[in-house]
Motif scaffolding. Sequence first.
Motif, mmCIF file in Angstrom:
data_model
loop_
_atom_site.group_PDB
_atom_site.id
_atom_site.type_symbol
_atom_site.label_atom_id
_atom_site.label_comp_id
_atom_site.label_asym_id
_atom_site.label_seq_id
_atom_site.Cartn_x
_atom_site.Cartn_y
_atom_site.Cartn_z
ATOM 1 N N PHE A 145 0.741 -1.217 0.098
ATOM 2 C CA PHE A 145 -0.200 -0.119 0.148
ATOM 3 C C PHE A 145 0.894 1.415 0.019
ATOM 4 N N ALA A 146 2.057 1.334 0.587
ATOM 5 C CA ALA A 146 3.021 2.462 0.356
ATOM 6 C C ALA A 146 3.528 2.667 -1.094
ATOM 7 N N ARG A 147 3.730 1.695 -2.045
ATOM 8 C CA ARG A 147 4.401 1.923 -3.026
ATOM 9 C C ARG A 147 3.297 1.755 -4.300
ATOM 10 N N ALA A 148 2.292 1.022 -4.128
ATOM 11 C CA ALA A 148 1.401 0.602 -5.278
ATOM 12 C C ALA A 148 0.168 1.450 -5.562
ATOM 13 N N SER A 149 -0.040 1.698 -6.806
ATOM 14 C CA SER A 149 -1.487 2.235 -7.202
ATOM 15 C C SER A 149 -2.267 0.874 -7.755
ATOM 16 N N LEU A 150 -3.457 1.116 -7.490
ATOM 17 C CA LEU A 150 -4.368 -0.204 -7.607
ATOM 18 C C LEU A 150 -5.644 0.426 -8.832
ATOM 19 N N PHE A 151 -5.800 -0.502 -9.990
ATOM 20 C CA PHE A 151 -6.733 -0.263 -10.816
ATOM 21 C C PHE A 151 -7.505 -1.688 -11.108
ATOM 22 N N LEU A 152 -8.968 -1.306 -10.667
ATOM 23 C CA LEU A 152 -9.693 -2.687 -10.461
ATOM 24 C C LEU A 152 -10.914 -2.820 -11.456
ATOM 25 N N ASP A 153 -10.828 -3.819 -12.202
ATOM 26 C CA ASP A 153 -12.240 -3.995 -13.167
ATOM 27 C C ASP A 153 -13.190 -4.406 -12.033
ATOM 28 N N PHE A 154 -14.400 -4.454 -12.658
ATOM 29 C CA PHE A 154 -15.532 -4.627 -11.931
ATOM 30 C C PHE A 154 -15.962 -6.026 -12.180
ATOM 31 N N ASP A 155 -17.134 -6.243 -13.058
ATOM 32 C CA ASP A 155 -17.403 -7.649 -13.544
ATOM 33 C C ASP A 155 -16.109 -8.515 -13.593
ATOM 34 N N GLY A 156 -16.390 -9.687 -12.972
ATOM 35 C CA GLY A 156 -15.501 -10.934 -12.874
ATOM 36 C C GLY A 156 -14.381 -10.602 -12.168
ATOM 37 N N THR A 157 -14.292 -9.335 -11.467
ATOM 38 C CA THR A 157 -13.170 -9.103 -10.750
ATOM 39 C C THR A 157 -13.441 -8.971 -9.345
ATOM 40 N N LEU A 158 -14.363 -7.843 -9.132
ATOM 41 C CA LEU A 158 -14.767 -7.349 -7.849
ATOM 42 C C LEU A 158 -16.130 -8.113 -7.411
ATOM 43 N N VAL A 159 -16.873 -8.413 -8.701
ATOM 44 C CA VAL A 159 -18.358 -9.241 -8.726
ATOM 45 C C VAL A 159 -18.306 -10.326 -9.537
ATOM 46 N N GLY A 160 -18.933 -11.214 -9.230
ATOM 47 C CA GLY A 160 -19.079 -12.531 -10.081
ATOM 48 C C GLY A 160 -19.814 -12.209 -11.550
ATOM 49 N N ILE A 161 -19.453 -13.061 -12.441
ATOM 50 C CA ILE A 161 -20.233 -12.870 -13.650
ATOM 51 C C ILE A 161 -21.575 -13.302 -13.709
ATOM 52 N N ALA A 162 -22.771 -12.570 -14.033
ATOM 53 C CA ALA A 162 -24.099 -12.890 -13.896
ATOM 54 C C ALA A 162 -24.607 -13.276 -15.126
ATOM 55 N N PRO A 163 -25.666 -13.915 -15.160
ATOM 56 C CA PRO A 163 -26.359 -14.392 -16.395
ATOM 57 C C PRO A 163 -26.770 -13.072 -17.261
ATOM 58 N N ARG A 164 -27.120 -11.914 -16.657
ATOM 59 C CA ARG A 164 -27.563 -10.729 -17.204
ATOM 60 C C ARG A 164 -26.536 -9.811 -16.648
ATOM 61 N N PRO A 165 -26.257 -8.505 -17.308
ATOM 62 C CA PRO A 165 -25.284 -7.546 -16.735
ATOM 63 C C PRO A 165 -25.944 -6.898 -15.550
ATOM 64 N N ASP A 166 -27.596 -6.763 -15.467
ATOM 65 C CA ASP A 166 -28.165 -6.033 -14.543
ATOM 66 C C ASP A 166 -28.462 -7.094 -13.109
ATOM 67 N N ALA A 167 -27.874 -8.368 -13.349
ATOM 68 C CA ALA A 167 -28.273 -9.317 -12.000
ATOM 69 C C ALA A 167 -27.018 -9.712 -11.403
ATOM 70 N N VAL A 168 -26.017 -8.885 -11.531
ATOM 71 C CA VAL A 168 -24.842 -9.136 -10.567
ATOM 72 C C VAL A 168 -25.191 -8.694 -9.219
ATOM 73 N N VAL A 169 -24.509 -9.749 -8.168
ATOM 74 C CA VAL A 169 -24.677 -9.454 -6.691
ATOM 75 C C VAL A 169 -23.471 -8.727 -6.203
ATOM 76 N N VAL A 170 -23.529 -7.699 -5.739
ATOM 77 C CA VAL A 170 -22.669 -6.790 -5.265
ATOM 78 C C VAL A 170 -22.330 -7.268 -3.753
ATOM 79 N N PRO A 171 -21.094 -7.984 -3.246
ATOM 80 C CA PRO A 171 -21.011 -8.238 -1.954
ATOM 81 C C PRO A 171 -21.218 -7.174 -0.973
ATOM 82 N N PRO A 172 -21.831 -7.483 0.064
ATOM 83 C CA PRO A 172 -22.171 -6.614 1.168
ATOM 84 C C PRO A 172 -21.018 -5.725 1.678
ATOM 85 N N GLY A 173 -21.232 -4.561 1.697
ATOM 86 C CA GLY A 173 -20.012 -3.642 2.295
ATOM 87 C C GLY A 173 -19.011 -3.330 1.265
#
Length: 245
Positions: free
Chosen positions: A17-45
């Motif tokens: 955390f002292a040296r890096a910068s972080l770039f994060l994709d959303f679908d498939g990275t922070l949330v799972g892939i869903a059958p429909r784009p509007d059906a993703v489940v965002v983890p609580p918190g």
Amino acid sequence: MTSDRPFSASAPPAPDFARASLFLDFDGTLVGIAPRPDAVVVPPGLATHLRRLSDALEGALAIVSGRSLPELARFLDGFDGLLVGSHGAEARGMAPPLAHAPEGIGAVQAALSAFAAREGLLYEPKTLGGAVHFRDRPAAGAAVAAFVDTLAAASPGFAVQPAKMAFELKPAGASKDRALTALSALPAFAGRAPVFLGDDATDEPALAWAGTQGGFGIKVGPGDSAARYRLPDPQAVARWLGMEG
């Protein structure tokens, strides 16, 4: 860090955390892939975890997604950090690489929507383009690719973006590696080694870019990649980032 190592299945080192910068994709990275784009489940918190992570990185964190910016902001309500949508064509918290819709966007979106309806496929509208998904009908992939290629050829200002079980038309010139280049010029990212996490073909240019800039890419899930490291799924990403619990 260099970018000439072959892709491996090894887990990445713990975040610096002292040296890096972080770039994060959303679908498939922070949330799972869903059958429909509007059906993703965002983890609580998730938004709270991202705020804390951004604080730990002194603001050197951005979410970089192919989703439209308003949709991304809705899914991450409560996170007020940097958001980049439409593969770098839209941004919140910085001047976007592209600030206007390409000419003819209405006709392009209408054509994509009509094709999807005719073929019984899913059309995903986007602020600056649109996508046709064939997850439910994998055999339709070739037909979707041919239609989107033909439409792109007739629509200056747009380019084809392959994705997981989908093809999209996006603004020509918009790409996640260009978005990361623009983000890295911001003061919060200065002097930090970029680390990008992504799962899709749309992420490959950014995964490769991070490795050329003193950092590295992390491929989420299976498949060949320009990334140096791999994590198996979004749950492993959350653990690696210390976002569980």
